[in-house]
Write a protein that holds these residues in place. Structure first.
Motif, PDB file in Angstrom:
ATOM      1  N   LEU A  59      46.284  28.088  40.566  1.00 30.45           N
ATOM      2  CA  LEU A  59      45.519  28.315  41.793  1.00 30.45           C
ATOM      3  C   LEU A  59      45.084  26.969  42.361  1.00 30.45           C
ATOM      4  O   LEU A  59      44.620  26.097  41.618  1.00 30.45           O
ATOM      5  CB  LEU A  59      44.274  29.178  41.476  1.00 30.45           C
ATOM      6  N   LYS A  71      49.406  29.936  45.231  1.00 33.27           N
ATOM      7  CA  LYS A  71      48.215  30.711  45.614  1.00 33.27           C
ATOM      8  C   LYS A  71      47.081  29.732  45.909  1.00 33.27           C
ATOM      9  O   LYS A  71      46.757  28.873  45.081  1.00 33.27           O
ATOM     10  CB  LYS A  71      47.830  31.661  44.471  1.00 33.27           C
ATOM     11  N   ILE A 119      43.140  28.963  47.905  1.00 33.17           N
ATOM     12  CA  ILE A 119      41.905  29.327  48.609  1.00 33.17           C
ATOM     13  C   ILE A 119      41.496  28.119  49.434  1.00 33.17           C
ATOM     14  O   ILE A 119      41.421  26.995  48.921  1.00 33.17           O
ATOM     15  CB  ILE A 119      40.772  29.699  47.634  1.00 33.17           C
ATOM     16  N   ARG A 124      40.529  34.504  52.004  1.00 32.66           N
ATOM     17  CA  ARG A 124      40.971  33.308  51.289  1.00 32.66           C
ATOM     18  C   ARG A 124      40.371  32.043  51.904  1.00 32.66           C
ATOM     19  O   ARG A 124      40.819  30.933  51.627  1.00 32.66           O
ATOM     20  CB  ARG A 124      42.498  33.218  51.267  1.00 32.66           C
ATOM     21  N   ARG A 180      34.467  34.441  44.304  1.00 35.69           N
ATOM     22  CA  ARG A 180      35.853  34.448  44.805  1.00 35.69           C
ATOM     23  C   ARG A 180      36.789  33.789  43.803  1.00 35.69           C
ATOM     24  O   ARG A 180      37.868  34.294  43.520  1.00 35.69           O
ATOM     25  CB  ARG A 180      35.917  33.701  46.150  1.00 35.69           C
ATOM     26  N   VAL A 181      36.367  32.647  43.253  1.00 30.26           N
ATOM     27  CA  VAL A 181      37.191  31.956  42.252  1.00 30.26           C
ATOM     28  C   VAL A 181      37.325  32.809  41.000  1.00 30.26           C
ATOM     29  O   VAL A 181      38.414  32.939  40.435  1.00 30.26           O
ATOM     30  CB  VAL A 181      36.594  30.573  41.919  1.00 30.26           C
ATOM     31  N   ASN A 216      37.236  36.093  40.727  1.00 30.13           N
ATOM     32  CA  ASN A 216      38.158  37.210  40.950  1.00 30.13           C
ATOM     33  C   ASN A 216      39.612  36.746  40.964  1.00 30.13           C
ATOM     34  O   ASN A 216      40.501  37.432  40.450  1.00 30.13           O
ATOM     35  CB  ASN A 216      37.819  37.926  42.256  1.00 30.13           C
ATOM     36  N   GLU A 217      39.873  35.574  41.564  1.00 30.60           N
ATOM     37  CA  GLU A 217      41.243  35.049  41.597  1.00 30.60           C
ATOM     38  C   GLU A 217      41.724  34.698  40.193  1.00 30.60           C
ATOM     39  O   GLU A 217      42.848  35.029  39.807  1.00 30.60           O
ATOM     40  CB  GLU A 217      41.318  33.809  42.500  1.00 30.60           C
ATOM     41  N   ASP A 276      42.386  37.825  38.152  1.00 25.13           N
ATOM     42  CA  ASP A 276      43.658  38.479  38.482  1.00 25.13           C
ATOM     43  C   ASP A 276      44.828  37.790  37.800  1.00 25.13           C
ATOM     44  O   ASP A 276      45.756  38.440  37.292  1.00 25.13           O
ATOM     45  CB  ASP A 276      43.877  38.481  39.997  1.00 25.13           C
ATOM     46  N   ILE A 277      44.791  36.455  37.793  1.00 26.54           N
ATOM     47  CA  ILE A 277      45.867  35.691  37.139  1.00 26.54           C
ATOM     48  C   ILE A 277      45.828  35.944  35.631  1.00 26.54           C
ATOM     49  O   ILE A 277      46.859  36.152  34.996  1.00 26.54           O
ATOM     50  CB  ILE A 277      45.723  34.179  37.432  1.00 26.54           C
TER      51      ILE A 277
END
Length: 403
Positions: A280, A312, A314, A358, A376-377, A379-380, A383-384
């Motif tokens: 990310l 990916k 942000i 994003r 936000r970080v 959750n990203e 997911d990874i």
């Protein structure tokens, strides 16, 4: 009581040209940045010269009349360095130096000099030295007669003391030796990256001086060097960060800039591997800068060069505390409203809307909106992590605010 010793800045002048690709406004913007680079390198800009030149003079880059004007100013004001915004050919640099009888630098050599000042570790110094020698190689003949180590000042670090009789073969041998040394360190760093296990990797990227190191310090509670100068950070710093109960690796990388010398992109290949191998990217942008959109384009161009533009990402718009749009009076029917008048809310309705969730708006220095940033970080990264370890997803709730 001891009197504070003032910093002795070297006097310098800047030269930029207008052409079909660079209008007057653009040249002013580039020279503003070049002046900041000069200040970072230890210079004080006393004057700027600009000229409209559709095709650069093959001998002196600018026209003879403008060169005479520069020559007179340099002599009258004891100028130490003349710095061109665009890269000069070896012949142009040699010819101009003979006319002006002072140090002649272009944007590339100035950036290389700043990197030489900022390189602290053996690895960074080796990377910079390699870039300097590759820049120096075609410029050996007749160029370095004035470069004695004791003179100091802008552009005098690293291999600058090379004497005129230096044989090209010796320089090529040095380049080969440095590449061999870097290759060995690269293998060691690759092993180190492999030993970090399967933790998710997040990399901070962005234009230089946008606040990446400040954000790194806030998130990781570390003490990474941060300063309001260009290229404050050269060495990649990697920290283990935990948000909620989720650990990941966060790396702070070297800042990018327009016209970044190709020698640096190549010699900093291993440093940029942190970006290539990241899961990310956090693309940090100084939204208070009037030309932040161009900075985004410059960063994306370099990301494309290292095949990382499709990762990916942000977008983190930093320094919202400093953002001040130009005020347009309601009864002003003459001035056309442009992006310089946009509030942040108005920006969000432009191409920002395509980014959606994003895009984040924060102030790392004042710690504004950092809770939203962490969620936000989180959750990203979650997911990874869940994709990588599907059997462990019961450990992580859907949202950080459930803690």
């Amino acid at each position: 009581m001891l009197e504070k010793k003032s910093i002795d800045y070297e006097k310098a002048v800047l030269i930029g040209v207008m052409n079909r690709d660079q209008d007057e406004h653009k040249v002013k913007e580039y020279l503003d940045e070049l002046e900041f680079l000069t200040y970072t390198a230890g210079g004080e800009v006393t004057k700027r010269f600009t000229q409209r030149v559709e095709v650069p003079n093959p001998k002196t880059y600018i026209g003879s009349g403008k060169m005479e004007e520069v020559q007179h100013y340099v002599k009258e004001n004891e100028i130490g360095s003349v710095i061109f915004d665009d890269e000069l050919s070896p012949a142009q640099q040699n010819n101009i130096e003979k006319l002006l009888k002072c140090k002649i630098l272009d944007r590339t050599s100035l950036i290389l000099d700043i990197f030489a000042q900022r390189a602290k570790t053996s690895y960074a110094r080796t990377q910079v030295e390699l870039a300097q020698y590759e820049y120096l190689l075609p410029r050996l003949t007749g160029l370095w007669t004035h470069l004695e180590r004791q003179r100091g000042g802008i552009g005098m670090r690293g291999p600058g003391e090379t004497e005129i009789e230096t044989d090209r073969r010796i320089v090529r041998d040095r380049i080969a030796l440095l590449k061999k040394k870097l290759s060995k360190i690269d293998r060691q760093m690759e092993t180190q990256r492999g030993n970090r296990g399967a933790l998710v990797r997040v990399a901070l990227v962005g234009y230089t001086n946008v606040g990446k190191s400040t954000l790194m310090n806030v998130i990781s509670k570390s003490d990474v060097f941060a300063e309001n100068k260009l290229f404050a950070t050269l060495d990649t710093t990697v920290r283990k960060v935990v948000i909620g109960n989720l650990p990941f690796l966060l790396s702070d990388t070297v800042g990018f800039i327009r016209k970044l010398p190709t020698q640096l992109v190549e010699s900093f290949k291993s440093t940029l591997d942190e970006v290539r191998e990241a899961d990310l990217l956090l693309h940090v942008v100084d939204i208070s800068h009037p030309n932040f959109e161009e900075h985004i384009d410059s960063v994306n161009k370099i990301l494309d060069e290292i095949k990382s533009v499709d990762k990916k990402t942000i977008m983190v718009f930093n320094k919202i505390d400093k953002y001040q749009p130009e005020i347009l009076e309601e009864d002003d029917l003459i001035t056309e409203k442009t992006s310089s008048h946009f509030t942040i809310e108005e920006w969000k309705k432009t191409w920002f809307s395509k980014i959606g969730d994003r895009a984040l708006f924060i102030s790392a220095l004042n710690k504004e909106n950092l809770d939203e940033f962490r969620k936000r970080v989180y959750n990203e990264v979650r997911d990874i992590h869940v994709t990588r370890f599907p059997y462990n997803n019961f450990l992580y709730p859907e949202h950080l605010d459930q803690y």
